[in-house]
Design a protein around this motif. Structure first.
Motif, PDB file in Angstrom:
ATOM      1  N   ILE B 248       0.851  -1.195   0.000  1.00  0.00           N
ATOM      2  CA  ILE B 248       0.000   0.000   0.000  1.00  0.00           C
ATOM      3  C   ILE B 248       0.881   1.238   0.000  1.00  0.00           C
ATOM      4  CG2 ILE B 248      -1.834   1.204   1.261  1.00  0.00           C
ATOM      5  CD1 ILE B 248      -2.750  -1.405   2.395  1.00  0.00           C
ATOM      6  N   ALA B 249       0.571   2.160  -0.918  1.00  0.00           N
ATOM      7  CA  ALA B 249       1.390   3.365  -1.067  1.00  0.00           C
ATOM      8  C   ALA B 249       0.906   4.501  -0.157  1.00  0.00           C
ATOM      9  CB  ALA B 249       1.385   3.804  -2.528  1.00  0.00           C
ATOM     10  N   ALA B 250       1.654   5.575  -0.163  1.00  0.00           N
ATOM     11  CA  ALA B 250       1.459   6.663   0.793  1.00  0.00           C
ATOM     12  C   ALA B 250       0.069   7.289   0.725  1.00  0.00           C
ATOM     13  CB  ALA B 250       2.507   7.735   0.554  1.00  0.00           C
ATOM     14  N   PHE B 251      -0.412   7.748   1.881  1.00  0.00           N
ATOM     15  CA  PHE B 251      -1.660   8.514   2.013  1.00  0.00           C
ATOM     16  C   PHE B 251      -2.905   7.690   1.759  1.00  0.00           C
ATOM     17  CE2 PHE B 251       1.014  12.350   0.881  1.00  0.00           C
ATOM     18  CZ  PHE B 251       0.943  12.920   2.127  1.00  0.00           C
ATOM     19  N   VAL B 252      -2.771   6.382   1.620  1.00  0.00           N
ATOM     20  CA  VAL B 252      -3.990   5.574   1.473  1.00  0.00           C
ATOM     21  C   VAL B 252      -4.719   5.563   2.817  1.00  0.00           C
ATOM     22  CG1 VAL B 252      -4.859   3.219   1.167  1.00  0.00           C
ATOM     23  CG2 VAL B 252      -3.184   4.173  -0.430  1.00  0.00           C
ATOM     24  N   GLY B 253      -6.040   5.744   2.744  1.00  0.00           N
ATOM     25  CA  GLY B 253      -6.870   5.644   3.934  1.00  0.00           C
ATOM     26  C   GLY B 253      -7.836   4.488   3.796  1.00  0.00           C
ATOM     27  N   ILE B 254      -7.874   3.649   4.799  1.00  0.00           N
ATOM     28  CA  ILE B 254      -8.794   2.507   4.779  1.00  0.00           C
ATOM     29  C   ILE B 254      -9.703   2.645   5.986  1.00  0.00           C
ATOM     30  CG2 ILE B 254      -8.990  -0.013   4.779  1.00  0.00           C
ATOM     31  CD1 ILE B 254      -6.201  -0.142   3.601  1.00  0.00           C
ATOM     32  N   ALA B 255     -11.006   2.783   5.728  1.00  0.00           N
ATOM     33  CA  ALA B 255     -11.947   3.066   6.817  1.00  0.00           C
ATOM     34  C   ALA B 255     -12.341   1.783   7.554  1.00  0.00           C
ATOM     35  CB  ALA B 255     -13.165   3.797   6.272  1.00  0.00           C
ATOM     36  N   GLY B 256     -13.043   1.963   8.644  1.00  0.00           N
ATOM     37  CA  GLY B 256     -13.280   0.915   9.621  1.00  0.00           C
ATOM     38  C   GLY B 256     -13.901  -0.362   9.105  1.00  0.00           C
ATOM     39  N   SER B 257     -13.394  -1.487   9.599  1.00  0.00           N
ATOM     40  CA  SER B 257     -13.958  -2.825   9.393  1.00  0.00           C
ATOM     41  C   SER B 257     -13.821  -3.355   7.971  1.00  0.00           C
ATOM     42  CB  SER B 257     -15.441  -2.879   9.805  1.00  0.00           C
ATOM     43  OG  SER B 257     -15.567  -2.566  11.166  1.00  0.00           O
ATOM     44  N   THR B 258     -13.132  -2.619   7.104  1.00  0.00           N
ATOM     45  CA  THR B 258     -12.934  -3.125   5.748  1.00  0.00           C
ATOM     46  C   THR B 258     -11.891  -4.247   5.743  1.00  0.00           C
ATOM     47  OG1 THR B 258     -13.737  -1.236   4.516  1.00  0.00           O
ATOM     48  CG2 THR B 258     -11.880  -2.424   3.521  1.00  0.00           C
ATOM     49  N   ARG B 259     -12.147  -5.250   4.902  1.00  0.00           N
ATOM     50  CA  ARG B 259     -11.224  -6.384   4.732  1.00  0.00           C
ATOM     51  C   ARG B 259     -10.581  -6.286   3.365  1.00  0.00           C
ATOM     52  NH1 ARG B 259     -13.442  -6.755   9.709  1.00  0.00           N
ATOM     53  NH2 ARG B 259     -13.489  -8.886  10.503  1.00  0.00           N
ATOM     54  N   ILE B 260      -9.233  -6.293   3.338  1.00  0.00           N
ATOM     55  CA  ILE B 260      -8.480  -6.261   2.088  1.00  0.00           C
ATOM     56  C   ILE B 260      -7.837  -7.640   1.924  1.00  0.00           C
ATOM     57  CG2 ILE B 260      -6.629  -5.094   0.823  1.00  0.00           C
ATOM     58  CD1 ILE B 260      -8.491  -2.982   1.633  1.00  0.00           C
ATOM     59  N   GLY B 261      -7.844  -8.154   0.698  1.00  0.00           N
ATOM     60  CA  GLY B 261      -7.313  -9.487   0.458  1.00  0.00           C
ATOM     61  C   GLY B 261      -5.797  -9.546   0.436  1.00  0.00           C
ATOM     62  N   LYS B 262      -5.301 -10.688  -0.036  1.00  0.00           N
ATOM     63  CA  LYS B 262      -3.861 -10.921  -0.163  1.00  0.00           C
ATOM     64  C   LYS B 262      -3.351 -10.402  -1.500  1.00  0.00           C
ATOM     65  CE  LYS B 262      -4.186 -15.109   2.624  1.00  0.00           C
ATOM     66  NZ  LYS B 262      -4.095 -16.568   2.645  1.00  0.00           N
ATOM     67  N   ARG B 263      -2.073 -10.048  -1.515  1.00  0.00           N
ATOM     68  CA  ARG B 263      -1.379  -9.678  -2.760  1.00  0.00           C
ATOM     69  C   ARG B 263      -2.050  -8.517  -3.495  1.00  0.00           C
ATOM     70  NH1 ARG B 263      -2.089 -15.041  -2.555  1.00  0.00           N
ATOM     71  NH2 ARG B 263      -3.858 -14.797  -3.966  1.00  0.00           N
ATOM     72  N   CYS B 264      -2.779  -7.696  -2.790  1.00  0.00           N
ATOM     73  CA  CYS B 264      -3.343  -6.505  -3.427  1.00  0.00           C
ATOM     74  C   CYS B 264      -2.272  -5.417  -3.497  1.00  0.00           C
ATOM     75  CB  CYS B 264      -4.538  -5.982  -2.626  1.00  0.00           C
ATOM     76  SG  CYS B 264      -5.920  -7.136  -2.584  1.00  0.00           S
ATOM     77  N   THR B 265      -2.457  -4.457  -4.410  1.00  0.00           N
ATOM     78  CA  THR B 265      -1.643  -3.252  -4.395  1.00  0.00           C
ATOM     79  C   THR B 265      -2.605  -2.060  -4.448  1.00  0.00           C
ATOM     80  OG1 THR B 265      -1.411  -3.204  -6.811  1.00  0.00           O
ATOM     81  CG2 THR B 265       0.322  -4.324  -5.580  1.00  0.00           C
ATOM     82  N   ILE B 266      -2.291  -1.046  -3.662  1.00  0.00           N
ATOM     83  CA  ILE B 266      -3.161   0.124  -3.577  1.00  0.00           C
ATOM     84  C   ILE B 266      -2.308   1.352  -3.796  1.00  0.00           C
ATOM     85  CG2 ILE B 266      -4.878   1.335  -2.174  1.00  0.00           C
ATOM     86  CD1 ILE B 266      -5.339  -1.190  -0.634  1.00  0.00           C
ATOM     87  N   GLY B 267      -2.634   2.122  -4.842  1.00  0.00           N
ATOM     88  CA  GLY B 267      -1.840   3.283  -5.207  1.00  0.00           C
ATOM     89  C   GLY B 267      -2.012   4.441  -4.234  1.00  0.00           C
ATOM     90  N   GLY B 268      -1.081   5.346  -4.263  1.00  0.00           N
ATOM     91  CA  GLY B 268      -1.053   6.476  -3.341  1.00  0.00           C
ATOM     92  C   GLY B 268      -2.331   7.292  -3.344  1.00  0.00           C
TER      93      GLY B 268
END
Lengths: 345, 345, 345
Positions: B248-268
């Motif tokens: 996960i890159a800079a400044f990403v915000g993930i709000a409460g109770s969210t589930r993210i899987g394996k091997r994901c990539t999330i841009g800034g």
């Protein structure tokens, strides 16, 4: 400290209208200024305040001076003059040289006799703190890092190993200089860390806002030019170069290896992806995302402006069908064209 | 430390072309490398640098080796090989076990004999620092928190009460693990705090960038999988789960109770709202906002790209009338349809 | 600590169905609760869990009580009741008054006898720590700053010179109150700093999330109303005013001199530019950019939602030609209009 209006005029190439012997003690706003204070007009929409302010003097441009009865310091650029007057009247707090007893300073660090090292500071092996530098409470200056003359680390600032801060810099609390860049090589499902071996080098006169982070270069260095002004909570990735006198607002993220020119301004929450070249004198509006190099000076944007949510929801929903809508428009144009040709024939 | 090219080839399944006895001391870039250094080709657009670099050796894929006259280490994946070579040549700085005299360690904390607790660190009641862990200057390890074997807290890291860090983790300055989640119940005009009683649990091999914050769960825990790589200034809210090896890159915000899987990539600067499910192998582009669950692997986006501001302003202005524009298109289509039917009849 | 269900009902205006003598020790989630725990139903989509939970008691609204066989605390607002029950069962950790030996407290600071000043804290000249305040490890309370009664600085918090925190506030690690505002005057190619002379004043009952920064006013003050709740990593610029009981999510940036009303909510990653007025009861969705004053209560948005990247790319590409597309639509409409008029004649 008090300075007469005449002395301010002499120092800052102004002209007094009113009482030149007025002793000015503080810079203040038109709203809060009292008889010992000097204020300025930040925007002509506040012209009416010139009649009501209790300020002893006001810094004004020539055309606005007529709007005020009391003492005036007339200059070409009131904002700039006010900045200088305020700097004169409100210098950074003085400090005694030395080090607080609780500071932990490596015997191999070199700390100038005129510098101050505050309580709970850590200065590691081979670090250098130069003349008249101020290292506020709780800072960490890493091994072989350097802090230039007259620079001020307000407190709780981290300078990583071998990074260097130029002269006359001001770093606010929570700043981290020299954290590792985000560099990994894919290894099957996993990520292998690419050691981040470069440094961060800050020029002279750089200001860095609270909780801003600047990563060290992967192999070469991250370079911040002289006179660069960084707001709070900015993220600058590894190997970025920023040209002199560029100013960047809060939450801007600049990805790895991007080069930003001189005298650019970047609005808050803007993002710039990696490996780009942005030339000098580029201005990017708040919230924009730059994904391609910019080779020509000027203003760039991809910001959207909030409107009532119900209206926005309808417009945004259409955006998700815009490609289809464009094709429908094309079909209509072609039908029309065909129809026209048939009727022309 | 120096390692021969032959030894590097042996360790990392490569093949030497040139001088196998060459002693390599450092990893460097093609631009800055000298005769004791090894570099690699990060992008084929830099092929011309292979002729000009002063590097003692270069790590290359087979097809590129012909572009260089000097010594070459030929491997299948040069980027990955370079990462491993650099890890070997530039290990994390060694440290002596023990604790600095200024560290404040609770008598009920358990600190492994092989660990280091640096200056001005605080280790609270019942906390545990395991074998070969490094707790850098100014860290705070809260009550009953745990730091796993070989993990490194660079400095100025906060681990909240009862949170735990796995083995082989690397946490950069300003990281806060276990701040309260943002949980309030509406009470008339006011907000009543919902006490945040869960913990944060980091897996093994997690890297957390400078000034990233991870909130403790409200009632259950916030979970960060093994091998997760987090850039600087990320915000992860309470009860989020992140799957193994997601980056996960800079400044990403993930709000409460969210589930993210394996091997994901999330841009800034991407945002993910609360209570969502994102499956494995999802890739989200920089600046996108995810507001619904993603049930299928693949790439997702809502990013807009900056263009010259004057042009953008005109396009964006139209966007605020897109719903109306869509309706006008529909009207035209219907008129056309009616017209065609009339003329067909 | 244990409280009977009957006692909870008495304190929080509820009604027990089942065993009033049940001793409740902890607040927990339906998933993790055991026989000594009390849970609540956060969303009716989890109704089925009422049959399976091992919770000793569950807080429910009247209409949901029938879905559970075991003990129930029936109240009007289960979420609010749960917040209060959890506050009762899980108060902030108690502390002994005094100061840790490693704290550096100026002789001119005034620290209440009932307050705690933790290890490696610095309290500068003239600062004031009031009754029952808790200053956690590594905090810095600047010269003439004030921390109000019963406020809690968890640790690693910086309160700048002359800033003040009200009563019953909670500040998380990495918070910086009173960094300089981002104020510069253009001086040819360079920027001259405008000294930031104002303060930050926090009201009562304010919560500030980890690594949030609030700048001091340029000349006047930055004001945060009572009951305001700020999530992690928010940036509030100089001279901003925020009205009572407004709640703001992570990564929100509010630029200089903007006034936000009471009871507003602002979603994560939203931005608000400078010198705006936002009235009371305005709600801004996540990721929106507000660039004009909002004079009417209601919801506002400019958020875009991620979709599969390939589809989005096509839609976004059209957006960059929307002005042209709009003009083409207009041309077609005019042609049609002309055509209709000709055929009507």
């Amino acid at each position: 400290m008090a300075v007469t209006l005449a002395e301010l005029a002499r120092r800052f190439q102004g002209r007094v209208r009113g009482n030149p012997d007025l002793a000015i003690k503080r810079a203040a706003s038109l709203d809060s200024a009292g008889p010992d204070d000097i204020a300025y007009l930040s925007d002509r929409k506040f012209l009416a305040k010139l009649a009501s302010t209790a300020a002893g003097a006001v810094i004004l441009a020539e055309p606005d001076a007529a709007h005020r009865a009391g003492s005036v310091l007339i200059v070409e650029n009131p904002h700039l003059c006010f900045a200088r007057v305020a700097q004169l009247l409100h210098p950074a707090p003085a400090f005694r040289p030395g080090a607080h007893a609780s500071a932990v300073i490596s015997p191999s660090a070199r700390v100038a006799a005129s510098a101050w090292v505050g309580p709970h500071v850590v200065v590691e092996d081979g670090a250098e703190i130069k003349d008249d530098a101020y290292i506020g409470p709780g800072c960490l200056v890493g091994a072989r890092a350097a802090v230039g003359a007259r620079s001020r680390l307000v407190g709780h600032v981290v300078i990583g190993d071998r990074c260097s801060v130029g002269e006359d810099c001001l770093l606010h609390p929570g700043v981290v200089i020299g954290s590792d860049g985000f560099g990994f090589a894919k290894d099957g499902e996993q990520w292998q860390k690419v050691p981040q071996l470069g440094h961060v080098i800050l020029g002279h006169g750089v200001e860095v806002g609270a909780n801003t982070t600047i990563d060290r270069g992967a192999l070469d260095d991250t370079l911040i030019g002289s006179g660069v002004k960084l707001d709070n909570q900015i993220q600058i990735a590894h190997n970025v170069h920023i040209g002199d006198n560029t100013a960047i607002a809060a939450f801007v993220g600049i990805a790895g290896s991007t080069r930003i020119g001189k005298r650019c301004t970047i609005g808050g929450q803007a993002g710039i992806t990696g490996h780009l070249e942005i030339v000098d004198d580029v201005h990017i509006t708040a919230g924009s995302l730059v994904t391609t190099s910019i080779r020509q000076a000027g203003a760039y944007s991809s910001s959207l402006k909030a409107e009532p949510a119900e209206k926005w929801r309808r417009n945004a929903a259409r955006l998700h069908h815009l490609d289809e809508m464009s094709q429908r428009l094309k079909v209509l144009e072609e039908k029309w064209q065909q129809h026209s040709e048939e009727h022309d024939n």
